[in-house]
Design a protein around this motif. Structure first.
Motif, PDB file in Angstrom:
ATOM      1  N   ASP A  88      33.254  47.111  19.999  1.00 45.03           N
ATOM      2  CA  ASP A  88      33.749  46.011  19.184  1.00 45.03           C
ATOM      3  C   ASP A  88      32.696  44.963  18.847  1.00 45.03           C
ATOM      4  OD1 ASP A  88      33.616  45.178  21.791  1.00 45.03           O
ATOM      5  OD2 ASP A  88      35.640  44.373  21.899  1.00 45.03           O
ATOM      6  N   HIS A  89      31.516  45.059  19.449  1.00 46.67           N
ATOM      7  CA  HIS A  89      30.413  44.201  19.028  1.00 46.67           C
ATOM      8  C   HIS A  89      29.348  45.013  18.284  1.00 46.67           C
ATOM      9  CE1 HIS A  89      32.421  41.162  21.364  1.00 46.67           C
ATOM     10  NE2 HIS A  89      31.565  40.273  20.894  1.00 46.67           N
ATOM     11  N   PHE A  90      29.755  46.206  17.836  1.00 50.02           N
ATOM     12  CA  PHE A  90      29.016  47.062  16.922  1.00 50.02           C
ATOM     13  C   PHE A  90      27.744  47.647  17.505  1.00 50.02           C
ATOM     14  CE2 PHE A  90      31.174  44.460  13.359  1.00 50.02           C
ATOM     15  CZ  PHE A  90      32.332  45.209  13.514  1.00 50.02           C
ATOM     16  N   GLY A  91      27.699  47.789  18.813  1.00 46.84           N
ATOM     17  CA  GLY A  91      26.696  48.621  19.440  1.00 46.84           C
ATOM     18  C   GLY A  91      27.194  50.050  19.500  1.00 46.84           C
ATOM     19  N   GLU A  92      26.279  51.011  19.545  1.00 41.69           N
ATOM     20  CA  GLU A  92      26.661  52.422  19.466  1.00 41.69           C
ATOM     21  C   GLU A  92      27.166  52.950  20.793  1.00 41.69           C
ATOM     22  OE1 GLU A  92      24.485  56.645  18.375  1.00 41.69           O
ATOM     23  OE2 GLU A  92      24.036  54.867  17.152  1.00 41.69           O
ATOM     24  N   LEU A  93      28.301  53.666  20.724  1.00 39.40           N
ATOM     25  CA  LEU A  93      28.847  54.341  21.894  1.00 39.40           C
ATOM     26  C   LEU A  93      28.517  55.826  21.890  1.00 39.40           C
ATOM     27  CD1 LEU A  93      32.403  52.694  22.089  1.00 39.40           C
ATOM     28  CD2 LEU A  93      30.451  52.267  23.597  1.00 39.40           C
ATOM     29  N   SER A  94      28.645  56.479  20.749  1.00 37.86           N
ATOM     30  CA  SER A  94      28.339  57.911  20.666  1.00 37.86           C
ATOM     31  C   SER A  94      28.165  58.290  19.206  1.00 37.86           C
ATOM     32  CB  SER A  94      29.439  58.766  21.310  1.00 37.86           C
ATOM     33  OG  SER A  94      30.639  58.687  20.556  1.00 37.86           O
ATOM     34  N   SER A  95      27.597  59.472  18.992  1.00 39.94           N
ATOM     35  CA  SER A  95      27.418  59.981  17.632  1.00 39.94           C
ATOM     36  C   SER A  95      27.290  61.490  17.699  1.00 39.94           C
ATOM     37  CB  SER A  95      26.171  59.375  16.978  1.00 39.94           C
ATOM     38  OG  SER A  95      25.002  59.773  17.674  1.00 39.94           O
ATOM     39  N   GLN A  96      27.458  62.122  16.548  1.00 36.53           N
ATOM     40  CA  GLN A  96      27.205  63.556  16.443  1.00 36.53           C
ATOM     41  C   GLN A  96      26.910  63.887  14.993  1.00 36.53           C
ATOM     42  OE1 GLN A  96      30.837  65.460  17.791  1.00 36.53           O
ATOM     43  NE2 GLN A  96      31.607  65.662  15.714  1.00 36.53           N
ATOM     44  N   PRO A  97      26.139  64.962  14.725  1.00 37.59           N
ATOM     45  CA  PRO A  97      25.828  65.328  13.344  1.00 37.59           C
ATOM     46  C   PRO A  97      27.095  65.590  12.545  1.00 37.59           C
ATOM     47  CG  PRO A  97      24.425  66.512  14.883  1.00 37.59           C
ATOM     48  CD  PRO A  97      25.479  65.841  15.704  1.00 37.59           C
ATOM     49  N   HIS A  98      27.024  65.293  11.253  1.00 37.00           N
ATOM     50  CA  HIS A  98      28.147  65.584  10.372  1.00 37.00           C
ATOM     51  C   HIS A  98      28.506  67.067  10.444  1.00 37.00           C
ATOM     52  CE1 HIS A  98      27.196  61.895   7.637  1.00 37.00           C
ATOM     53  NE2 HIS A  98      28.026  61.580   8.613  1.00 37.00           N
ATOM     54  N   LEU A  99      29.779  67.343  10.312  1.00 35.70           N
ATOM     55  CA  LEU A  99      30.251  68.716  10.291  1.00 35.70           C
ATOM     56  C   LEU A  99      29.911  69.371   8.955  1.00 35.70           C
ATOM     57  CD1 LEU A  99      33.746  68.088  11.906  1.00 35.70           C
ATOM     58  CD2 LEU A  99      31.704  69.008  13.015  1.00 35.70           C
ATOM     59  N   ASP A 392      42.714  67.022  17.091  1.00 33.99           N
ATOM     60  CA  ASP A 392      42.153  66.340  18.256  1.00 33.99           C
ATOM     61  C   ASP A 392      41.000  65.471  17.767  1.00 33.99           C
ATOM     62  OD1 ASP A 392      41.608  65.479  20.784  1.00 33.99           O
ATOM     63  OD2 ASP A 392      41.092  67.447  21.603  1.00 33.99           O
ATOM     64  N   HIS A 393      41.337  64.554  16.883  1.00 34.33           N
ATOM     65  CA  HIS A 393      40.332  63.749  16.203  1.00 34.33           C
ATOM     66  C   HIS A 393      39.462  62.959  17.162  1.00 34.33           C
ATOM     67  CE1 HIS A 393      39.520  59.542  14.682  1.00 34.33           C
ATOM     68  NE2 HIS A 393      38.686  60.262  13.993  1.00 34.33           N
ATOM     69  N   ASP A 394      40.080  62.332  18.163  1.00 32.91           N
ATOM     70  CA  ASP A 394      39.309  61.460  19.052  1.00 32.91           C
ATOM     71  C   ASP A 394      38.208  62.219  19.778  1.00 32.91           C
ATOM     72  OD1 ASP A 394      40.959  59.478  18.215  1.00 32.91           O
ATOM     73  OD2 ASP A 394      41.818  59.013  20.176  1.00 32.91           O
ATOM     74  N   LYS A 395      38.430  63.484  20.025  1.00 36.34           N
ATOM     75  CA  LYS A 395      37.417  64.312  20.671  1.00 36.34           C
ATOM     76  C   LYS A 395      36.351  64.760  19.685  1.00 36.34           C
ATOM     77  CE  LYS A 395      36.885  68.783  22.993  1.00 36.34           C
ATOM     78  NZ  LYS A 395      37.601  69.994  23.478  1.00 36.34           N
ATOM     79  N   ASN A 396      36.738  64.984  18.433  1.00 30.35           N
ATOM     80  CA  ASN A 396      35.854  65.657  17.480  1.00 30.35           C
ATOM     81  C   ASN A 396      35.168  64.735  16.483  1.00 30.35           C
ATOM     82  OD1 ASN A 396      36.215  68.424  18.337  1.00 30.35           O
ATOM     83  ND2 ASN A 396      38.323  68.234  17.616  1.00 30.35           N
ATOM     84  N   PHE A 397      35.401  63.438  16.545  1.00 28.58           N
ATOM     85  CA  PHE A 397      34.673  62.507  15.689  1.00 28.58           C
ATOM     86  C   PHE A 397      33.662  61.742  16.531  1.00 28.58           C
ATOM     87  CE2 PHE A 397      33.675  58.430  13.839  1.00 28.58           C
ATOM     88  CZ  PHE A 397      33.533  58.688  12.494  1.00 28.58           C
ATOM     89  N   GLY A 398      32.421  61.812  16.116  1.00 32.70           N
ATOM     90  CA  GLY A 398      31.417  60.909  16.656  1.00 32.70           C
ATOM     91  C   GLY A 398      31.043  61.090  18.104  1.00 32.70           C
ATOM     92  N   GLY A 399      31.230  62.278  18.651  1.00 30.71           N
ATOM     93  CA  GLY A 399      30.702  62.549  19.985  1.00 30.71           C
ATOM     94  C   GLY A 399      31.604  62.218  21.151  1.00 30.71           C
ATOM     95  N   GLY A 400      32.857  61.867  20.903  1.00 32.63           N
ATOM     96  CA  GLY A 400      33.826  61.764  21.990  1.00 32.63           C
ATOM     97  C   GLY A 400      34.108  60.377  22.515  1.00 32.63           C
ATOM     98  N   ALA A 401      33.421  59.338  22.029  1.00 37.07           N
ATOM     99  CA  ALA A 401      33.660  57.996  22.560  1.00 37.07           C
ATOM    100  C   ALA A 401      35.080  57.505  22.243  1.00 37.07           C
ATOM    101  CB  ALA A 401      32.634  57.006  22.015  1.00 37.07           C
TER     102      ALA A 401
END
Length: 409
Positions: A88-99, A392-401
């Motif tokens: 919520d302060h816009f620091g990165e939690l996780s990421s993953q390459p675009h599908l 299962d969007h929360d698992k599959n978007f942006g690396g699981g955060a």
């Protein structure tokens, strides 16, 4: 088998239906596109993330100048081809390459304004695009397909393509056993636009500018942001590329979908009053009150006239079926939740591959129904696994955060 031009009926003038029409016309066939809306102005969303599935499909189906117009009106290239989750302060939690497949090339695919892309895809179709004409049913025989429209009139062609969305009348008759599952997506559903002014650019962290990102807090509130910043001014781009095409002006903006504060009821669209957008915007502001200061400022600047709600849903698609002269593309075949940015891209890929198979049949290289069956098999093999991922969007978007944040909330 002899080669011959086909006449193809297309139910639905959305992205996939128009892409089928463009591709078939490019191959020398004729089409009729039946769009139930009386114009192309209905709010269906704003920014569309594009990957190589959708972008390369456009390269295939569009004339070269219209494809160049799509590229020119796409957003500028971003630094990271990744889906990103922020706190919520816009620091990165996780990421993953675009599908999707690799997105390389001199002009990578980024994102577009949905209405602009629809205007490009409808260019030069002329009277073949019939607005205010809803397909309500069809009859099929050994020689062709006849559609019935809402006004009682009929039209006949060699093939019918159902591109009429999640509540497709064509699918309801073709595959009546396929259910539509209405659902919500946590923290996403009410959308709006924020003009991307120079002042806003100065206060928005760069982390929000890289494609489509989602920020989340420990209380379960979420904010989705997609920045549209076109390579060229949208309404000016046709001047040098495709002078016969007119595009509506679209300035740079941030597409935003934000949670409302707990206890806020979001009424169905039909029940909205003149006060509803302001009430929802105020509630969004309360939901992000403890976030990075830019979050509240983004919400505060949201254009009230741009705010609307998308009633989400998805299909449980049929495992298989016997091919015929009636087929389906896009949401009519495999409507999925929009949460991993694949729906429009796969719909355009459907269009490309269906056009390719119908072109084979038109050249006499394959039987018509067999060609449609080959398209449908390919569509199921490619689209269905992504459809499953959206559940299962929360698992599959942006690396699981997002999944971890949901557990914490």
């Amino acid at each position: 088998m002899e080669s011959r031009p086909l006449h193809v009926l297309i139910a639905g003038g959305g992205l996939s239906g128009l892409a089928v029409a463009q591709g078939l016309v490019r191959h020398g066939h004729t089409v009729e596109v039946f769009e139930r809306d009386r114009d192309l102005n209905r709010k269906q969303g704003y920014y569309l993330h594009m990957n190589a599935f959708g972008g390369e499909a456009l390269r295939s189906v569009l004339p070269a100048d219209l494809f160049a117009l799509y590229q020119a009106t796409s957003r500028v290239t971003y630094d990271r081809q990744e889906s990103i989750v922020l706190h919520d302060h816009f620091g990165e939690l996780s990421s993953q390459p675009h599908l999707g497949p690799p997105n390389r090339g001199e002009v990578p695919h980024t994102g577009v304004h949905r209405r602009t892309l629809r205007q490009i895809l409808s260019a030069r179709l002329g009277d073949a695009l019939r607005v205010g004409a809803a397909v309500t049913g069809y009859t099929e025989d050994a020689d062709g397909v006849t559609v019935t429209l809402a006004d009682g009139s009929t039209s006949r062609g060699d093939v019918l393509v159902g591109a009429d969305g999640i509540r497709s009348a064509v699918r309801a008759q073709r595959l009546p056993e396929v259910p539509v599952i209405p659902t919500g997506v946590r923290g996403i559903g009410v959308y709006g636009r924020v003009p991307l002014t120079p002042e806003l650019r100065e206060i928005v962290p760069t982390a929000l500018m890289d494609g489509v990102v989602i920020a989340v807090d420990r209380a379960g509130s979420r904010m989705l942001v997609g920045v549209f910043d076109p390579r060229q001014p949208v309404h000016e781009a046709p001047r040098e590329i495709a002078p016969d095409v007119t595009l509506d002006p679209v300035g740079p903006y941030m597409m935003v979908s934000c949670s409302v504060a707990p206890g806020t009821e979001v009424p169905p669209s039909a029940e909205w009053t003149a006060e509803t957008p302001a009430l929802l915007r105020e509630s969004m502001g309360r939901a992000v009150a403890g976030w990075h200061p830019a979050a509240a400022e983004i919400v505060r600047r949201m254009d009230l006239e741009s705010i609307f709600m998308i009633p989400f849903g998805y299909l449980i698609p049929a495992e298989t079926w016997a091919p015929s002269r009636v087929t389906l593309v896009g949401d009519a075949a495999h409507a999925m939740l929009p949460t991993i940015g694949m729906g429009a891209n796969l719909a355009l890929r459907d269009a490309e591959h269906l056009v390719g198979q119908l072109a084979r049949a038109g050249r006499g290289e394959a039987g018509l129904v067999a060609a449609i069956g080959a398209y449908e098999q390919d569509m199921r093999e490619v689209a269905y696994p992504f459809h499953a991922m959206t559940l299962d969007h929360d698992k599959n978007f942006g690396g699981g955060a997002l999944a971890k944040a949901s557990d914490a909330g």
